[in-house]
Design a protein around this motif. Structure first.
Motif, short mmCIF file in Angstrom:
data_model
loop_
_atom_site.label_atom_id
_atom_site.label_comp_id
_atom_site.label_asym_id
_atom_site.label_seq_id
_atom_site.Cartn_x
_atom_site.Cartn_y
_atom_site.Cartn_z
N VAL A 166 0.97 -1.30 -0.25
CA VAL A 166 0.41 0.35 -0.26
C VAL A 166 0.53 0.90 -0.18
CG1 VAL A 166 -1.70 1.29 1.54
CG2 VAL A 166 -1.82 -1.31 0.90
N PRO A 167 0.74 2.34 -1.23
CA PRO A 167 1.93 3.20 -1.19
C PRO A 167 2.07 4.39 -0.33
CG PRO A 167 0.32 3.03 -2.91
CD PRO A 167 -0.36 2.69 -2.00
N THR A 168 2.48 4.76 0.35
CA THR A 168 3.07 5.80 1.15
C THR A 168 3.96 6.34 0.97
OG1 THR A 168 5.26 4.17 2.13
CG2 THR A 168 2.41 3.85 3.15
N THR A 169 4.51 7.00 -0.10
CA THR A 169 4.99 7.08 -1.19
C THR A 169 5.16 7.53 -2.72
OG1 THR A 169 7.06 5.36 -1.48
CG2 THR A 169 7.30 6.65 0.24
N TRP A 170 5.47 8.68 -3.44
CA TRP A 170 4.96 8.93 -4.72
C TRP A 170 5.75 7.52 -5.58
CZ3 TRP A 170 0.81 11.53 -5.53
CH2 TRP A 170 0.16 11.23 -7.09
N GLU A 171 6.73 6.70 -5.52
CA GLU A 171 7.33 5.95 -5.69
C GLU A 171 6.90 4.46 -5.57
OE1 GLU A 171 9.21 8.56 -3.46
OE2 GLU A 171 9.93 9.92 -5.42
N GLU A 172 6.00 4.42 -4.17
CA GLU A 172 5.57 3.11 -4.48
C GLU A 172 4.10 3.03 -4.76
OE1 GLU A 172 7.40 2.01 0.31
OE2 GLU A 172 4.72 3.03 -0.16
N LEU A 173 2.95 4.54 -5.43
CA LEU A 173 2.09 4.21 -6.53
C LEU A 173 2.84 4.71 -7.56
CD1 LEU A 173 -1.06 5.12 -6.75
CD2 LEU A 173 -0.12 7.12 -6.64
N GLU A 174 3.83 4.72 -7.77
CA GLU A 174 4.52 4.30 -9.17
C GLU A 174 4.39 3.34 -9.62
OE1 GLU A 174 6.23 8.96 -10.47
OE2 GLU A 174 7.14 7.19 -9.55
N THR A 175 5.19 2.03 -8.71
CA THR A 175 5.15 0.43 -9.29
C THR A 175 4.09 0.33 -8.51
OG1 THR A 175 8.21 0.59 -7.55
CG2 THR A 175 6.37 -1.35 -7.43
N ALA A 176 2.90 0.41 -7.71
CA ALA A 176 1.96 -0.06 -7.90
C ALA A 176 1.56 -0.02 -9.66
CB ALA A 176 0.67 0.35 -6.17
N ILE A 177 1.47 0.98 -9.46
CA ILE A 177 0.40 1.30 -11.02
C ILE A 177 1.38 0.00 -11.59
CG2 ILE A 177 0.37 3.19 -12.71
CD1 ILE A 177 0.37 4.96 -10.60
N GLN A 178 2.51 0.17 -12.15
CA GLN A 178 3.18 -0.59 -12.92
C GLN A 178 3.52 -1.93 -12.93
OE1 GLN A 178 5.54 0.62 -15.49
NE2 GLN A 178 4.51 -1.66 -16.15
N THR A 179 3.02 -2.77 -11.86
CA THR A 179 2.87 -4.09 -10.85
C THR A 179 1.01 -4.54 -12.03
OG1 THR A 179 4.48 -4.07 -9.39
CG2 THR A 179 2.60 -5.80 -9.61
N PHE A 180 0.03 -3.42 -11.28
CA PHE A 180 -1.09 -4.07 -11.48
C PHE A 180 -1.61 -3.70 -13.20
CE2 PHE A 180 -1.90 -2.24 -6.92
CZ PHE A 180 -2.79 -3.68 -6.41
N LEU A 240 -3.75 10.32 -0.59
CA LEU A 240 -2.58 10.57 -1.52
C LEU A 240 -1.27 10.76 -0.26
CD1 LEU A 240 -2.59 10.49 -4.50
CD2 LEU A 240 -2.37 13.25 -4.70
N PRO A 241 -0.45 9.55 -1.52
CA PRO A 241 0.75 9.67 -0.84
C PRO A 241 1.52 11.09 -1.13
CG PRO A 241 1.19 7.95 -2.36
CD PRO A 241 0.10 8.56 -2.24
N ALA A 242 2.23 11.73 -0.05
CA ALA A 242 3.52 12.76 -0.37
C ALA A 242 4.57 12.64 -1.18
CB ALA A 242 4.23 12.90 0.69
N ILE A 243 5.02 13.87 -2.25
CA ILE A 243 5.66 13.86 -3.48
C ILE A 243 6.88 14.74 -3.51
CG2 ILE A 243 6.09 15.09 -5.48
CD1 ILE A 243 3.14 14.78 -5.55
N ASP A 244 8.09 13.86 -3.41
CA ASP A 244 9.63 14.23 -2.05
C ASP A 244 9.65 15.69 -3.68
OD1 ASP A 244 10.03 11.94 -1.50
OD2 ASP A 244 11.10 11.57 -2.99
N GLY A 245 10.58 16.43 -2.23
CA GLY A 245 10.61 17.72 -2.51
C GLY A 245 9.60 18.79 -3.02
N GLY A 246 7.98 18.49 -2.38
CA GLY A 246 6.73 19.06 -2.42
C GLY A 246 6.94 19.83 -1.19
N LYS A 247 5.81 21.54 -1.68
CA LYS A 247 5.86 22.23 -0.37
C LYS A 247 4.99 22.23 0.98
CE LYS A 247 8.07 25.92 -2.90
NZ LYS A 247 7.92 27.64 -3.74
N GLY A 248 3.97 21.38 -0.32
CA GLY A 248 2.38 21.66 1.02
C GLY A 248 2.92 20.08 1.88
N GLU A 249 2.55 20.21 3.08
CA GLU A 249 2.37 18.89 4.03
C GLU A 249 2.33 17.13 3.54
OE1 GLU A 249 0.37 20.00 8.05
OE2 GLU A 249 0.45 21.78 7.32
N ALA A 250 2.66 16.65 4.38
CA ALA A 250 2.01 15.16 4.00
C ALA A 250 0.37 14.81 4.11
CB ALA A 250 2.78 14.01 4.23
N ASN A 251 0.69 15.19 6.24
CA ASN A 251 -0.93 14.22 6.24
C ASN A 251 -1.96 15.58 5.91
OD1 ASN A 251 -1.42 12.20 6.83
ND2 ASN A 251 -1.95 13.13 9.64
#
Length: 436
Positions: free
Chosen positions: A172-186, A305-316
Motif C-alpha cells: 500500500v503506497p506511502t510514497t509517490w515512488e511506491e504508488l508508481e510501482t503499484a501502478i506498473q505492477t497492476f 495520497l502519498p507525499a511527493i518528494d520536494g513538495g512544499k505541501g504537508e503530507a498528512n
C-alpha cells in the motif's frame, strides 16, 4: 350561441384571474388552503444512507407540521449546481436550497440573493458553539453567517482492495515512488490500477488534483494564486503539479475511456474487482457500504495520497470543504421565513447532524461516533480524519468561470494536452475574476 359566447368569456376571465392569483416564481412559495408554503431544493436523490436520512427528516417535518406545506425537489448534484446558477441570474431562488461554501456562497451574497442566519444562531448558542473550529468560515461573508455545514466533505481518499494488493505482492503506497510501482505492477497483471470516471469533469479536479497540487505547491501558494496576490497559476510549481498528473495518465494509472464514464460507473469497476483502487471523496463510503459485494467491501481500506518528494505541501492532509449548507432566500419574511428556519434547524441542527453521522457520513459538528453501531469501514474513515487535516479543494475557492476552466483543462491534459496551456487559461480566468 350568445349564451355559449357568454359562458366562454366568463371561463376565460375566471382562468386569467386564477392564474394571476396563483402567479409566482415557480418555486412553490406562498400559501395554500391556510397553510404556509415553503420550497426546498436539494441533492438527496440517491438511495445512499445520507440521502435517505435527509428525505426522512423532511417527511417527518411534514407530518409534524401540518400547517406548513413543504414543496421539495431533488436534483442530482451537477444539475442542482447548474439550476441554482440559472435561477440566481433571474433572481428566482427557492426558499431553501443546498449550496456550497466559499465561492458559491460569496457569489450569491454578492448577488444579494441570501439572508444571514445570525439571529437564529444567536438564539441557539448550544447549536452554534458545537461546530468544529473554522466550520462556519466558508459561509461567513463580511462578518455575517449565511449557513452552517451539514456534513464534512473531504474529497480525496484512496479506497483500495487489500486482497488484490496481497495477490500481486503490492505494498500500500506511502510514497509517490511506491504508488508508481503499484501502478506498473497492476498494469503488468491486467488489473486497472485506479478506476476513474471523469465524464462530469469535476471528478479529477476534486478527488485527485486538488490534493496532488497541494502536495507540490503548498496551501499558502494556492490561496495567494486565488487572490492573485503574490502567486500566479503560471508559476513553475503549478506547472509541475499539472505534469505530475499528466504523468499518471501516461503511466496507465487509469483505465481507457475514463473521460467517457461517470462516477457511478467508476465505482462499479471497483465493485466488480476490476480495479485495485479508486480515488473518491468521503461521500463514496456510504455507496461502498450499501452497494459493494461482500468480497470487495470486506477487503476495502482507506488511505490518502502519498507525499511527493520536494513538495512544499504537508503530507498528512487531504482536500475538502466543511460540507454543503442550506441557503435562505433573501425574499423570505414573516411566517414563511419562520417556517423555513424551522425546517432549516430540523435538517442542520443537532438532530440533523446526528442523523448524518449515523448515515456513515462525516460531520463538521462535535458528536462522538457510536463505534458499536457504525460500519467498520466508516470507523476507519472517522479515525483517519482525527489526524488528517483538510486543505482547500480547488472548486471551493476558484470562481465559477475559473473552475470550469480547470475542470475542462484537466480533461484535456489527461488526453495529451499541454500543462502550460492549461495553466495560462486558468491564470487568465482567475485574474479576470479577481479584477487583476
Amino acid at each position: 350561441m350568445k349564451k355559449w359566447i357568454t359562458v366562454l368569456c366568463f371561463t376565460l376571465i375566471t382562468s386569467v384571474l386564477l392564474a394571476a392569483c396563483g402567479g409566482g416564481n415557480g418555486t412553490g412559495s406562498g400559501s395554500s388552503e391556510g397553510k404556509v408554503r415553503i420550497s426546498i431544493w436539494h441533492n438527496w436523490t440517491g438511495q445512499d444512507a445520507k440521502a435517505t436520512a435527509m428525505r426522512q427528516i423532511i417527511e417527518d417535518f411534514k407530518n409534524d407540521n401540518p400547517n406548513i406545506e413543504v414543496v421539495d425537489e431533488g436534483l442530482p448534484t451537477d444539475g442542482l449546481r447548474t439550476r441554482l446558477r440559472t435561477v440566481a441570474a433571474a433572481d428566482e431562488m427557492p426558499d431553501l436550497f443546498v449550496m456550497w461554501p466559499d465561492a458559491m456562497t460569496k457569489e450569491f451574497v454578492n448577488g444579494d440573493l441570501l439572508q444571514p442566519i445570525d439571529e437564529e444562531l444567536a438564539a441557539n448558542p448550544e447549536w452554534k458553539n458545537n461546530f468544529i473550529p473554522n466550520a462556519l468560515d466558508g459561509y461567513t461573508v463580511d462578518g455575517k453567517v449565511y449557513s452552517v455545514p451539514m456534513n464534512l466533505a473531504p474529497t480525496s481518499f484512496i479506497y483500495y482492495n487489500e486482497a488484490i494488493f496481497n495477490q500481486y505482492g503490492v505494498k500500500v503506497p506511502t510514497t509517490w515512488e511506491e504508488l508508481e510501482t503499484a501502478i506498473q505492477t497492476f498494469n503488468d497483471n491486467d488489473v486497472i490500477p485506479i478506476a476513474l470516471g471523469n465524464k462530469a469533469n469535476w471528478v479529477v479536479q476534486s478527488t485527485l488534483f486538488s490534493t496532488l497540487a497541494d502536495r507540490i505547491t503548498g496551501t499558502d501558494w494556492f490561496l495567494k494564486a486565488v487572490e492573485q496576490d503574490g502567486a500566479k497559476f503560471t508559476d513553475p510549481e503549478f506547472i509541475e503539479a499539472l505534469n505530475v498528473l499528466k504523468s499518471l495518465g501516461e503511466a496507465g494509472a487509469f483505465q481507457e475511456g475514463f473521460n467517457s464514464i461517470d462516477e457511478t460507473q467508476m465505482m462499479q469497476l471497483y465493485f466488480q474487482g476490476k480495479a485495485a483502487m479508486v480515488i473518491n471523496g468521503g461521500w463514496a463510503l456510504a455507496n461502498l457500504v450499501n452497494n459493494a459485494p461482500a468480497e470487495v467491501l470486506d477487503n476495502t481500506h482507506i488511505t490518502i495520497l502519498p507525499a511527493i518528494d520536494g513538495g512544499k505541501g504537508e503530507a498528512n492532509v487531504t482536500s475538502g470543504v466543511v460540507g454543503t449548507g442550506l441557503g435562505v432566500s433573501k425574499k423570505l419574511e414573516g411566517a414563511r421565513k419562520e417556517a423555513a428556519m424551522k425546517l432549516f434547524y430540523a435538517l442542520a441542527g443537532p438532530d440533523g447532524q446526528k442523523a448524518t453521522l449515523d448515515s456513515s457520513t462525516l460531520v463538521s459538528y462535535n458528536i462522538e461516533l457510536d463505534r458499536s453501531k457504525a460500519h467498520p469501514l466508516f470507523v476507519e474513515l472517522y479515525e483517519l480524519m482525527q489526524d488528517v487535516k483538510i486543505t482547500p479543494v480547488y472548486d471551493s475557492k476558484l470562481g465559477s468561470a475559473a473552475t470550469e476552466v480547470i475542470n475542462n483543462g484537466l480533461q484535456d491534459l489527461l488526453m495529451n494536452g499541454k500543462a502550460e496551456d492549461v495553466a495560462q487559461k486558468l491564470q487568465d480566468a482567475q485574474a479576470q475574476a479577481a479584477g487583476k
